[in-house]
Design a protein around this motif. Sequence first.
Motif, PDB file in Angstrom:
ATOM      1  N   GLY A   1      45.635  51.957  50.362  1.00  0.00           N
ATOM      2  CA  GLY A   1      45.486  52.416  48.968  1.00  0.00           C
ATOM      3  C   GLY A   1      44.878  51.350  48.076  1.00  0.00           C
ATOM      4  O   GLY A   1      44.915  50.159  48.411  1.00  0.00           O
ATOM      5  N   PRO A   2      44.326  51.741  46.918  1.00  0.00           N
ATOM      6  CA  PRO A   2      43.613  50.791  46.049  1.00  0.00           C
ATOM      7  C   PRO A   2      44.505  49.679  45.504  1.00  0.00           C
ATOM      8  O   PRO A   2      44.008  48.635  45.101  1.00  0.00           O
ATOM      9  N   ALA A   3      45.831  49.862  45.528  1.00  0.00           N
ATOM     10  CA  ALA A   3      46.723  48.817  44.982  1.00  0.00           C
ATOM     11  C   ALA A   3      46.624  47.535  45.789  1.00  0.00           C
ATOM     12  O   ALA A   3      46.819  46.445  45.257  1.00  0.00           O
ATOM     13  N   VAL A   4      46.302  47.659  47.087  1.00  0.00           N
ATOM     14  CA  VAL A   4      46.259  46.446  47.916  1.00  0.00           C
ATOM     15  C   VAL A   4      44.841  46.066  48.342  1.00  0.00           C
ATOM     16  O   VAL A   4      44.655  45.124  49.113  1.00  0.00           O
ATOM     17  N   HIS A   5      43.846  46.769  47.839  1.00  0.00           N
ATOM     18  CA  HIS A   5      42.466  46.332  48.112  1.00  0.00           C
ATOM     19  C   HIS A   5      42.319  44.931  47.510  1.00  0.00           C
ATOM     20  O   HIS A   5      42.662  44.727  46.348  1.00  0.00           O
ATOM     21  N   SER A   6      41.869  43.975  48.305  1.00  0.00           N
ATOM     22  CA  SER A   6      41.758  42.589  47.808  1.00  0.00           C
ATOM     23  C   SER A   6      40.482  41.951  48.324  1.00  0.00           C
ATOM     24  O   SER A   6      40.236  41.954  49.522  1.00  0.00           O
ATOM     25  N   LEU A   7      39.730  41.400  47.403  1.00  0.00           N
ATOM     26  CA  LEU A   7      38.476  40.744  47.772  1.00  0.00           C
ATOM     27  C   LEU A   7      38.771  39.338  48.310  1.00  0.00           C
ATOM     28  O   LEU A   7      39.649  38.652  47.802  1.00  0.00           O
ATOM     29  N   ARG A   8      38.051  38.965  49.359  1.00  0.00           N
ATOM     30  CA  ARG A   8      38.185  37.607  49.910  1.00  0.00           C
ATOM     31  C   ARG A   8      36.793  37.081  50.214  1.00  0.00           C
ATOM     32  O   ARG A   8      36.003  37.737  50.885  1.00  0.00           O
ATOM     33  N   ALA A   9      36.507  35.920  49.673  1.00  0.00           N
ATOM     34  CA  ALA A   9      35.184  35.324  49.893  1.00  0.00           C
ATOM     35  C   ALA A   9      35.339  34.044  50.693  1.00  0.00           C
ATOM     36  O   ALA A   9      36.171  33.200  50.357  1.00  0.00           O
TER      37      ALA A   9
ATOM     38  N   LEU B   1      50.310  49.699  41.540  1.00  0.00           N
ATOM     39  CA  LEU B   1      49.212  50.644  41.323  1.00  0.00           C
ATOM     40  C   LEU B   1      48.585  50.430  39.937  1.00  0.00           C
ATOM     41  O   LEU B   1      47.393  50.655  39.737  1.00  0.00           O
ATOM     42  N   LEU B   2      49.374  49.966  39.004  1.00  0.00           N
ATOM     43  CA  LEU B   2      48.836  49.651  37.665  1.00  0.00           C
ATOM     44  C   LEU B   2      48.056  48.339  37.698  1.00  0.00           C
ATOM     45  O   LEU B   2      47.103  48.148  36.949  1.00  0.00           O
ATOM     46  N   LEU B   3      48.468  47.429  38.581  1.00  0.00           N
ATOM     47  CA  LEU B   3      47.884  46.081  38.584  1.00  0.00           C
ATOM     48  C   LEU B   3      46.825  45.922  39.679  1.00  0.00           C
ATOM     49  O   LEU B   3      46.805  44.927  40.403  1.00  0.00           O
ATOM     50  N   ARG B   4      45.936  46.881  39.761  1.00  0.00           N
ATOM     51  CA  ARG B   4      44.914  46.820  40.810  1.00  0.00           C
ATOM     52  C   ARG B   4      43.871  45.762  40.453  1.00  0.00           C
ATOM     53  O   ARG B   4      43.672  45.430  39.286  1.00  0.00           O
ATOM     54  N   GLN B   5      43.140  45.281  41.483  1.00  0.00           N
ATOM     55  CA  GLN B   5      42.132  44.251  41.185  1.00  0.00           C
ATOM     56  C   GLN B   5      40.940  44.845  40.453  1.00  0.00           C
ATOM     57  O   GLN B   5      40.252  44.186  39.699  1.00  0.00           O
ATOM     58  N   ASP B   6      40.719  46.191  40.631  1.00  0.00           N
ATOM     59  CA  ASP B   6      39.527  46.803  40.027  1.00  0.00           C
ATOM     60  C   ASP B   6      39.692  47.027  38.534  1.00  0.00           C
ATOM     61  O   ASP B   6      38.704  47.245  37.828  1.00  0.00           O
TER      62      ASP B   6
ATOM     63  N   ALA C   1      41.436  44.776  36.501  1.00  0.00           N
ATOM     64  CA  ALA C   1      41.882  43.517  35.867  1.00  0.00           C
ATOM     65  C   ALA C   1      41.224  43.322  34.505  1.00  0.00           C
ATOM     66  O   ALA C   1      41.876  42.938  33.530  1.00  0.00           O
ATOM     67  N   ASP C   2      39.946  43.656  34.410  1.00  0.00           N
ATOM     68  CA  ASP C   2      39.254  43.468  33.127  1.00  0.00           C
ATOM     69  C   ASP C   2      39.799  44.424  32.059  1.00  0.00           C
ATOM     70  O   ASP C   2      40.010  44.039  30.913  1.00  0.00           O
ATOM     71  N   LEU C   3      40.121  45.650  32.459  1.00  0.00           N
ATOM     72  CA  LEU C   3      40.642  46.606  31.470  1.00  0.00           C
ATOM     73  C   LEU C   3      42.007  46.143  30.970  1.00  0.00           C
ATOM     74  O   LEU C   3      42.354  46.344  29.810  1.00  0.00           O
ATOM     75  N   ARG C   4      42.756  45.483  31.826  1.00  0.00           N
ATOM     76  CA  ARG C   4      44.102  45.017  31.442  1.00  0.00           C
ATOM     77  C   ARG C   4      44.065  43.722  30.628  1.00  0.00           C
ATOM     78  O   ARG C   4      44.817  43.552  29.679  1.00  0.00           O
ATOM     79  N   LEU C   5      43.142  42.801  30.990  1.00  0.00           N
ATOM     80  CA  LEU C   5      43.257  41.453  30.408  1.00  0.00           C
ATOM     81  C   LEU C   5      42.089  41.014  29.519  1.00  0.00           C
ATOM     82  O   LEU C   5      42.264  40.129  28.673  1.00  0.00           O
TER      83      LEU C   5
END
Length: 627
Positions: free
Chosen positions: A98-106, A445-450, A452-456
Amino acid sequence: MNLPDEHNNNSKDYEYDAVVVGIGHAGIEAALALARLNNRTLCLSVTLDNAGYLACNPSIGGTAKGHLVREVDALGGEMGRAADRTLTQLRMLNSSKGPAVHSLRAQVDKYKYHEYIKSVLESEENLFLRQGEAKNIIVENGEIRGVETVTGLVYRAKAVVLACGVYLKSTIIVGSVIEERGPVCFPRANYLSESLEREGFVLRRFKTGTPARVKRDSVDLQKLEIQYGEDTPYSFCSLDLKPKKKKNVCYLGYTNGKTHDVIRANLKKSPKYGGLIHGTGARYCPSLEDKVVRFADKERHQFFLEPEGDGTKEMYVQGLSTGLPADVQLEFYRTIDGFENLEIMRDAYAIEYECVDPKQLFPTLMSKRVRGLFFAGQINGTSGYEEAAAQGIIAGINAARYIAGEPPVILTRDSSYIGVLIDDLVTVGTNEPYRMMTSRAEFRLLLRQDNADLRLTPIGIEVGLVDKKRAAVYKKKKRDIAKAEAALKTVLPQNALEEYFARIGDAPAKSAMTAEEVIKRNFVTRENFCERFGLFDGLMPAAVNHVFIETRYRGYLERERRAADEIKRVESMPISPDTDFTKIDGLRNEAKEKLAAVRPLTVGQASRISGVTPADVNVLIIRLKNA
Ligand SMILES: Cc1cc2nc3c(=O)[nH]c(=O)nc-3n(C[C@H](O)[C@H](O)[C@H](O)COP(=O)(O)OP(=O)(O)OC[C@H]3O[C@@H](n4cnc5c(N)ncnc54)[C@H](O)[C@@H]3O)c2cc1C
């Protein structure tokens, strides 16, 4: 320590608004935030050659850590942009979940990351880099006045941020060999610990470790599994820098029974199992000897071979950190398939260092003991570049607001992973290196990485750290989300749906449907829907992605929001920092003790202190209401 008279030198060289000690991942964000908020800021480091140094894995992000990087970026921080500019491979972890745990790694080039960050720091107006070791903090009447260096220079400041990472009295351990130095071969910080203890701060000793760096040519890569990156142009930075596609690969390998036998045969020579060191290690970053002991039934442990950079043959062996003697390291590494002729370029090692108990801090990261003194990063008991950067930007913002006499920024648990991180540290504390995980957040689910900008980003704009360009991107995303949400009401004709559903293998449509109804269907994806119906053409992909997630998970999101609002209703009841909890009748003695130690600023924070019961919280609420 008071300000020495002979140093009452008030020339500009020694007078700053703020001093940041440390140029690691926390110090960088704190120093940039302070300077970008128009504070004349000095950034001190025992060496300038470790600016943004990735002492451990050559990667930024990962599960929950990717969320922190996006949140730092949303507030106007630098880590996201630095990673996008220096990455060698990109992957979206957990994309099948689910999108809650989608996490980018570089995967990043650690040398280019250092260069990029140092050039950003050097070209930042109001920011002055200085090589030097901070020896003493200068405090007068409970307020910070500056720092003194080992060379006797005194820098006066209205606020100080200590972001000293793993350098305070650090020791490097390889087998029975203990050296007093910092990571890699950087010098350590020898004196600041005593200065903090003289001011009454409680310090403890933590430990972490890193694996060997091995020569690429000496590895038979055919015997390992290739790990490719993804082509999808993700980025950490919302300015969408379209990171250059990078084809670098990593490799996946496994230890085996022979490896574990060598480890077991030499366990007594390991600093931990030989009783040489006692620092508390990271449960979630165990050394190989820890894995062999704790998971004795496991036949093999996986590791990843990661390039340290484009311009070097050094490879990082993720997952095989150890403190065993150098000769034992070579022996067990060479038992691994593909490592038969391995050349170790840098030995693995364990590192012990001093850090403070973060319960001595307010959720602003200012210390309770010394006004104007802030702490950020690994010095607070965390582990990880991303955790450090998250604390650094908050400490920097709050040091700037302290100087300006403005109210601090406190991020709540339902606003961000940064809020969860800091609340956990200052309320519950940590007895081992604290690493962020998605399981630590109630409202995943509220704190998704996608989003982050809308929240902060609104907070970043309000405090003045988000520049015009980033604010413009944020406002465009908001506008595009509104347009996409409006388009959800579009009614899609049955015949078009017939062909579409047939093509994606979904059940036929019984009638015309709104786009919103269609998006909720299982076989529908953002890609196949946008390809078939141009409803969202010309809108930012990030905005469309947001609307897709919000539509598909609407029920869960509403439930989580209601829960968050309920907690917020209690959470936000303020408690004055000067409250004398020992005088509140009805509170149990243990609760009085714990509340007096933590000095929570809200009822919510009080409710999370271990040893404070719901009954105690009720007594507190009644007392506050009657106050
Ligand atoms: C061996 C090793 C293994 C690690 N393993 C992991 C891992 O497995 N997983 C993980 O997530 N993280 C790991 N890390 C941690 C990761 O490197 C840190 O979490 C991260 O770098 C912390 O950032 P920071 O800014 O708090 O401190 P650091 O990056 O350590 O930077 C501290 C800065 O403070 C400066 N400094 C300190 N004291 C003084 C002083 N008195 N005067 C002047 N300058 C001073 C130093 O020069 C440095 O610039 C490891 C680190 C090391 C060293």
